[in-house]
Scaffold this motif. Structure first.
Motif, PDB file in Angstrom:
ATOM      1  N   UNK A   1       0.853  -1.183   0.000  1.00 31.07           N
ATOM      2  CA  UNK A   1       0.000   0.000   0.000  1.00 31.07           C
ATOM      3  C   UNK A   1       0.890   1.234   0.000  1.00 31.07           C
ATOM      4  N   UNK A   2       0.596   2.157  -0.894  1.00 25.42           N
ATOM      5  CA  UNK A   2       1.420   3.364  -0.961  1.00 25.42           C
ATOM      6  C   UNK A   2       0.621   4.625  -0.652  1.00 25.42           C
ATOM      7  N   UNK A   3      -0.717   4.560  -0.711  1.00 30.24           N
ATOM      8  CA  UNK A   3      -1.516   5.739  -0.367  1.00 30.24           C
ATOM      9  C   UNK A   3      -1.412   5.989   1.132  1.00 30.24           C
ATOM     10  N   UNK A   4      -0.990   7.176   1.543  1.00 29.97           N
ATOM     11  CA  UNK A   4      -0.788   7.425   2.973  1.00 29.97           C
ATOM     12  C   UNK A   4      -2.045   7.182   3.809  1.00 29.97           C
ATOM     13  N   UNK A   5      -3.222   7.560   3.331  1.00 38.68           N
ATOM     14  CA  UNK A   5      -4.439   7.380   4.125  1.00 38.68           C
ATOM     15  C   UNK A   5      -4.771   5.903   4.300  1.00 38.68           C
ATOM     16  N   UNK A   6      -4.670   5.117   3.239  1.00 37.34           N
ATOM     17  CA  UNK A   6      -4.943   3.677   3.326  1.00 37.34           C
ATOM     18  C   UNK A   6      -3.900   2.997   4.197  1.00 37.34           C
ATOM     19  N   UNK A   7      -2.652   3.383   4.035  1.00 37.17           N
ATOM     20  CA  UNK A   7      -1.573   2.797   4.812  1.00 37.17           C
ATOM     21  C   UNK A   7      -1.760   3.081   6.301  1.00 37.17           C
TER      22      UNK A   7
ATOM     23  N   UNK B   1      -4.573   3.804   7.845  1.00 40.51           N
ATOM     24  CA  UNK B   1      -5.769   3.092   8.319  1.00 40.51           C
ATOM     25  C   UNK B   1      -5.453   1.621   8.569  1.00 40.51           C
ATOM     26  N   UNK B   2      -4.717   1.011   7.666  1.00 44.47           N
ATOM     27  CA  UNK B   2      -4.350  -0.390   7.830  1.00 44.47           C
ATOM     28  C   UNK B   2      -3.417  -0.558   9.026  1.00 44.47           C
ATOM     29  N   UNK B   3      -2.475   0.352   9.172  1.00 47.26           N
ATOM     30  CA  UNK B   3      -1.557   0.300  10.322  1.00 47.26           C
ATOM     31  C   UNK B   3      -2.339   0.399  11.631  1.00 47.26           C
TER      32      UNK B   3
ATOM     33  N   UNK C   1      -4.769  -2.268  16.473  1.00 50.48           N
ATOM     34  CA  UNK C   1      -5.945  -2.689  17.262  1.00 50.48           C
ATOM     35  C   UNK C   1      -6.008  -4.216  17.361  1.00 50.48           C
ATOM     36  N   UNK C   2      -5.667  -4.886  16.265  1.00 50.76           N
ATOM     37  CA  UNK C   2      -5.656  -6.350  16.242  1.00 50.76           C
ATOM     38  C   UNK C   2      -4.629  -6.883  17.250  1.00 50.76           C
ATOM     39  N   UNK C   3      -3.413  -6.325  17.202  1.00 47.68           N
ATOM     40  CA  UNK C   3      -2.374  -6.724  18.156  1.00 47.68           C
ATOM     41  C   UNK C   3      -2.816  -6.480  19.596  1.00 47.68           C
ATOM     42  N   UNK C   4      -3.393  -5.315  19.843  1.00 51.90           N
ATOM     43  CA  UNK C   4      -3.844  -4.981  21.203  1.00 51.90           C
ATOM     44  C   UNK C   4      -4.924  -5.956  21.670  1.00 51.90           C
ATOM     45  N   UNK C   5      -5.841  -6.329  20.787  1.00 56.30           N
ATOM     46  CA  UNK C   5      -6.896  -7.277  21.161  1.00 56.30           C
ATOM     47  C   UNK C   5      -6.279  -8.611  21.578  1.00 56.30           C
ATOM     48  N   UNK C   6      -5.367  -9.148  20.762  1.00 60.19           N
ATOM     49  CA  UNK C   6      -4.734 -10.422  21.118  1.00 60.19           C
ATOM     50  C   UNK C   6      -3.897 -10.284  22.388  1.00 60.19           C
ATOM     51  N   UNK C   7      -3.106  -9.237  22.485  1.00 58.62           N
ATOM     52  CA  UNK C   7      -2.144  -9.114  23.582  1.00 58.62           C
ATOM     53  C   UNK C   7      -2.797  -8.814  24.923  1.00 58.62           C
ATOM     54  N   UNK C   8      -4.059  -8.439  24.924  1.00 55.17           N
ATOM     55  CA  UNK C   8      -4.808  -8.241  26.168  1.00 55.17           C
ATOM     56  C   UNK C   8      -5.942  -9.251  26.288  1.00 55.17           C
ATOM     57  N   UNK C   9      -6.025 -10.166  25.346  1.00 61.33           N
ATOM     58  CA  UNK C   9      -7.102 -11.164  25.272  1.00 61.33           C
ATOM     59  C   UNK C   9      -8.462 -10.484  25.382  1.00 61.33           C
TER      60      UNK C   9
ATOM     61  N   UNK D   1      12.153  -7.052   9.507  1.00 63.19           N
ATOM     62  CA  UNK D   1      11.311  -5.859   9.396  1.00 63.19           C
ATOM     63  C   UNK D   1       9.843  -6.255   9.242  1.00 63.19           C
ATOM     64  N   UNK D   2       8.939  -5.340   9.611  1.00 66.11           N
ATOM     65  CA  UNK D   2       7.509  -5.623   9.487  1.00 66.11           C
ATOM     66  C   UNK D   2       7.109  -5.917   8.044  1.00 66.11           C
ATOM     67  N   UNK D   3       6.163  -6.840   7.886  1.00 66.58           N
ATOM     68  CA  UNK D   3       5.629  -7.176   6.575  1.00 66.58           C
ATOM     69  C   UNK D   3       4.128  -6.934   6.616  1.00 66.58           C
ATOM     70  N   UNK D   4       3.684  -6.001   5.798  1.00 63.90           N
ATOM     71  CA  UNK D   4       2.266  -5.663   5.699  1.00 63.90           C
ATOM     72  C   UNK D   4       2.017  -5.251   4.258  1.00 63.90           C
ATOM     73  N   UNK D   5       1.239  -6.068   3.555  1.00 60.31           N
ATOM     74  CA  UNK D   5       0.988  -5.817   2.142  1.00 60.31           C
ATOM     75  C   UNK D   5      -0.500  -5.965   1.877  1.00 60.31           C
ATOM     76  N   UNK D   6      -0.988  -5.212   0.901  1.00 60.05           N
ATOM     77  CA  UNK D   6      -2.409  -5.299   0.562  1.00 60.05           C
ATOM     78  C   UNK D   6      -2.609  -5.025  -0.916  1.00 60.05           C
TER      79      UNK D   6
END
Length: 171
Positions: free
Chosen positions: A4-10, A12-14, A19-27, A78-83
Motif C-alpha cells: 500500500x502506498x496511499x498514505x491514508x490507506x496505509x 488506516x491499515x496500520x 488494534x488487532x495486536x492490542x486485542x490479542x495481547x490483552x485477550x 522488518x515488518x511485513x504488511x501488504x495489501x
C-alpha cells in the motif's frame, strides 16, 4: 501483490493492525469482535475446522489465552504488511508459555515456551476481517510443546514405526 502506498490507506491499515495486536495481547475478545465481520470464516491450523462467526472466533481466542496466559503477538522484523484490493497479508510472531489445557484437542499444559512465525491473510469487508487464514508450521509448534518428538529422535523413530504398523494393519 503491491505494498500500500496511499498514505491514508496505509495509516488506516496500520491502525487496524495495532488494534488487532492490542486485542490479542490483552485477550480482549470484545475488541476482536469489532475487528471481524459477524459472519467471518476463521481458518487456523490449530482448529479442526474453521471458526464461523464472531462468537466462535472469541471462543478460540479465549481458549488460546487459557492455554497460553502470557500469549503475545508481535511483528516480524522488518515488518511485513501488504495489501491489494480487499486482501491483506501480515507477518507476525507469536510467543507464550503453555500453562493451560490446549483445547482442541485437550493436551495438558507442558510449561514449555513457544515462538512461532506466521502470516495472516485477511479478506476485508467494510473495514473488518471477513475471511481469515493463518499460515504457520503447526508441526514445529507441536515439537516446541513436546507433543511431537524432536526430528531424528528415538521418539520420532518409534512414532514412524507405529504409523507403518497401523498402515499395514489397515490395508
Amino acid at each position: 501483490m503491491r505494498l500500500i502506498t496511499r498514505p491514508d490507506a496505509s495509516s488506516q491499515l496500520r491502525a487496524f493492525v495495532d488494534r488487532y495486536l492490542a486485542a490479542w495481547n490483552t485477550c480482549d475478545t470484545d475488541a476482536m469482535a469489532q475487528l471481524v465481520s459477524d459472519d467471518i470464516v476463521w481458518a487456523d491450523p490449530a482448529l479442526p475446522q474453521p471458526a464461523r462467526g464472531a462468537a466462535e472466533v472469541q471462543d478460540f481466542m479465549r481458549a488460546s489465552c487459557r492455554a497460553f496466559p502470557d500469549l503475545r503477538f508481535g511483528e516480524a522484523d522488518p515488518p511485513v504488511l501488504a495489501a491489494t484490493g480487499d486482501v491483506v497479508l501480515w507477518a507476525w510472531i507469536m510467543q507464550g508459555t503453555h500453562r493451560g489445557e490446549l483445547d482442541p484437542p485437550g493436551f495438558a499444559a507442558t510449561g514449555r515456551a513457544i515462538r512461532v512465525e506466521g502470516i495472516d491473510r485477511w479478506t476485508m469487508r467494510d473495514g473488518r476481517i471477513a475471511l481469515y487464514r493463518a499460515f504457520y508450521d503447526l508441526n514445529d509448534l507441536a515439537r516446541q510443546l513436546g507433543i511431537v518428538p524432536a526430528a531424528g529422535s528415538r521418539g520420532e523413530r518409534t512414532m514412524v514405526a507405529l504409523q507403518r504398523l497401523q498402515a499395514r494393519v489397515s490395508r
